[in-house]
Write an enzyme that holds these catalytic residues in place. Structure first.
Site, mmCIF file in Angstrom:
data_model
loop_
_atom_site.group_PDB
_atom_site.id
_atom_site.type_symbol
_atom_site.label_atom_id
_atom_site.label_comp_id
_atom_site.label_asym_id
_atom_site.label_seq_id
_atom_site.Cartn_x
_atom_site.Cartn_y
_atom_site.Cartn_z
ATOM 1 N N TYR A 53 13.867 21.218 -20.764
ATOM 2 C CA TYR A 53 13.117 21.492 -19.539
ATOM 3 C C TYR A 53 11.685 21.880 -19.892
ATOM 4 O O TYR A 53 11.440 22.892 -20.550
ATOM 5 C CB TYR A 53 13.776 22.617 -18.730
ATOM 6 C CG TYR A 53 15.110 22.267 -18.098
ATOM 7 C CD1 TYR A 53 15.605 20.980 -18.104
ATOM 8 C CD2 TYR A 53 15.873 23.253 -17.490
ATOM 9 C CE1 TYR A 53 16.827 20.669 -17.525
ATOM 10 C CE2 TYR A 53 17.108 22.951 -16.905
ATOM 11 C CZ TYR A 53 17.572 21.662 -16.931
ATOM 12 O OH TYR A 53 18.790 21.359 -16.361
ATOM 13 N N SER A 203 22.305 19.945 -8.599
ATOM 14 C CA SER A 203 21.711 19.098 -7.551
ATOM 15 C C SER A 203 22.553 19.098 -6.275
ATOM 16 O O SER A 203 22.815 18.046 -5.692
ATOM 17 C CB SER A 203 21.527 17.662 -8.052
ATOM 18 O OG SER A 203 20.680 16.929 -7.191
ATOM 19 N N PRO A 204 22.987 20.270 -5.790
ATOM 20 C CA PRO A 204 23.815 20.303 -4.573
ATOM 21 C C PRO A 204 23.061 19.833 -3.334
ATOM 22 O O PRO A 204 23.686 19.478 -2.335
ATOM 23 C CB PRO A 204 24.208 21.786 -4.463
ATOM 24 C CG PRO A 204 23.125 22.524 -5.158
ATOM 25 C CD PRO A 204 22.733 21.643 -6.305
ATOM 26 N N LEU A 205 21.735 19.817 -3.406
ATOM 27 C CA LEU A 205 20.930 19.372 -2.271
ATOM 28 C C LEU A 205 20.396 17.953 -2.474
ATOM 29 O O LEU A 205 19.495 17.519 -1.763
ATOM 30 C CB LEU A 205 19.766 20.343 -2.026
ATOM 31 C CG LEU A 205 20.178 21.802 -1.802
ATOM 32 C CD1 LEU A 205 18.950 22.670 -1.548
ATOM 33 C CD2 LEU A 205 21.153 21.916 -0.642
ATOM 34 N N GLY A 208 16.629 17.102 -2.969
ATOM 35 C CA GLY A 208 15.755 17.215 -1.808
ATOM 36 C C GLY A 208 16.120 16.270 -0.687
ATOM 37 O O GLY A 208 15.671 16.442 0.452
ATOM 38 N N LEU A 209 16.956 15.281 -0.969
ATOM 39 C CA LEU A 209 17.333 14.304 0.049
ATOM 40 C C LEU A 209 18.054 14.955 1.212
ATOM 41 O O LEU A 209 17.899 14.532 2.368
ATOM 42 C CB LEU A 209 18.216 13.225 -0.573
ATOM 43 C CG LEU A 209 18.581 12.052 0.336
ATOM 44 C CD1 LEU A 209 17.367 11.178 0.571
ATOM 45 C CD2 LEU A 209 19.711 11.233 -0.286
ATOM 46 N N LEU A 210 18.844 15.999 0.938
ATOM 47 C CA LEU A 210 19.656 16.634 1.970
ATOM 48 C C LEU A 210 18.979 17.866 2.570
ATOM 49 O O LEU A 210 19.635 18.695 3.189
ATOM 50 C CB LEU A 210 21.021 17.021 1.379
ATOM 51 C CG LEU A 210 21.799 15.844 0.770
ATOM 52 C CD1 LEU A 210 23.035 16.337 0.046
ATOM 53 C CD2 LEU A 210 22.177 14.836 1.857
ATOM 54 N N GLY A 212 16.424 17.619 4.844
ATOM 55 C CA GLY A 212 15.549 17.033 5.849
ATOM 56 C C GLY A 212 14.739 15.900 5.265
ATOM 57 O O GLY A 212 13.580 15.698 5.619
#
Length: 315
Positions: A53, A203-205, A208-210, A212
């Site tokens: 990272y 990456s539970p979201l 960023g796709l989920l 909005g």
């Protein structure tokens, strides 16, 4: 904050873990320290990073925060990852040991609680990997070992070789898991359950796709161009998803995170906020309880692989 055991270990981790992929990329050292302070104040104790990272800067930011003292090290479960190296064998014993030493220096600590193999290296013999990990554990530099981005058969094979050496093997697997990407339901989740391993969902979201991604993509979001492209490919699903969330009276990110956390196989979800405000919003999702009719509709909008193997594709 709720806590769960990390697989067969005595380590207990918070249901939300702080991912640090943005440290050094979109988050300055000062803001990283603020995020770490706020996360621990909220009860988050799992801090997840990796040697790659921001070319080690993420580990360095955590290390400079730990150096501030006042019991910071005792408040967290510190997890990092190993994989890349100049050596052709990216998981050679030499690279694993050297990479661990470098991570310890950057993190300014003497022990990594969870040392994760960031990706499978099928060119490296399992015996060599476990030889290195065994050495690090005996020296007190690593407490537990985990896998990340492994196929189920890699996990099973690796643990089989480990147990032949009378060694405990992988304590956990860290895999991508969200409403859009559910393939681990097919074999990885059943494998972890059968072997008594923890499961960390990153990456539970959906990157960023989920959050909005169709109606209100946030400026400056990581992989912003990617979010727009994928959003167009999934416009119909996202429209239905965002409409459902609006009807339910919840933010899209809250619904996506709550859906991951309701899976009893998931030990913790790794979030990667760039700001304290985003962190506060993610923590708020812990209070969201999804009604069964909402879950059923989510399953229609974002269908999974059809269950677990082999029943998902055979009689």
């Amino acid at each position: 904050m709720e806590y769960r055991p990390l697989g067969p270990t005595a380590i207990r981790v918070s249901r939300l873990g702080l991912g640090t992929v943005n440290f050094g990329l979109h988050t300055s050292e000062r803001d990283a320290h603020l995020l770490l302070d706020r996360a621990t104040d909220c009860g988050i104790n799992l801090v997840d990073t990796a040697e790659v990272y921001s070319e080690g800067r993420a580990e360095g930011f955590i290390g400079s925060w730990l150096a501030l003292g006042q019991g910071r090290r005792s408040r967290i479960v510190l997890a990092t990852k190993v994989f890349r190296g100049a050596d052709e064998r990216r998981l050679s014993a030499r690279h694993i040991v050297e990479a661990c030493e470098q991570s310890l220096r950057r993190l300014r600590t003497n022990c990594i609680d969870l040392y994760q193999v960031h990706h499978v290296d099928r060119a490296c013999p399992w015996e060599e990997l476990w030889q290195a990990m065994d050495q690090l554990v005996r020296e007190g530099k690593v407490s537990s070992v985990g896998s990340s981005n492994f196929a189920a058969w890699d996990i099973a094979l690796g643990n089989s070789v480990s147990r032949q050496r009378q060694w405990p093997g992988f304590a956990s697997e860290q895999s991508v898991y969200n409403l859009r990407r559910r393939l681990i339901e097919l074999e990885v989740i059943p494998c972890c359950r059968a072997l008594g391993m923890g499961l960390l969902a990153y990456s539970p979201l959906g990157g960023g796709l989920l959050c909005g991604g169709l109606t209100s993509p946030a400026p400056g979001r990581r992989a912003d161009g990617w979010v727009r492209r994928i959003a167009e490919q999934h416009r119909e699903q996202l429209s239905a998803f965002e409409g459902l969330c609006q009807q339910a009276g919840h933010r899209t990110a809250d619904v996506a995170l709550a859906w991951v956390l309701r899976n009893t196989a998931v030990t913790a979800a790794i979030i990667g906020p760039r700001t304290v405000e985003q962190l506060a919003q993610n923590v708020g999702a812990m209070d969201v309880a999804l009604r069964e009719e909402i879950v059923a509709r989510l399953e229609q909008i974002w269908p999974g692989p059809g269950g677990e193997a082999p029943q998902a594709y055979a009689w």
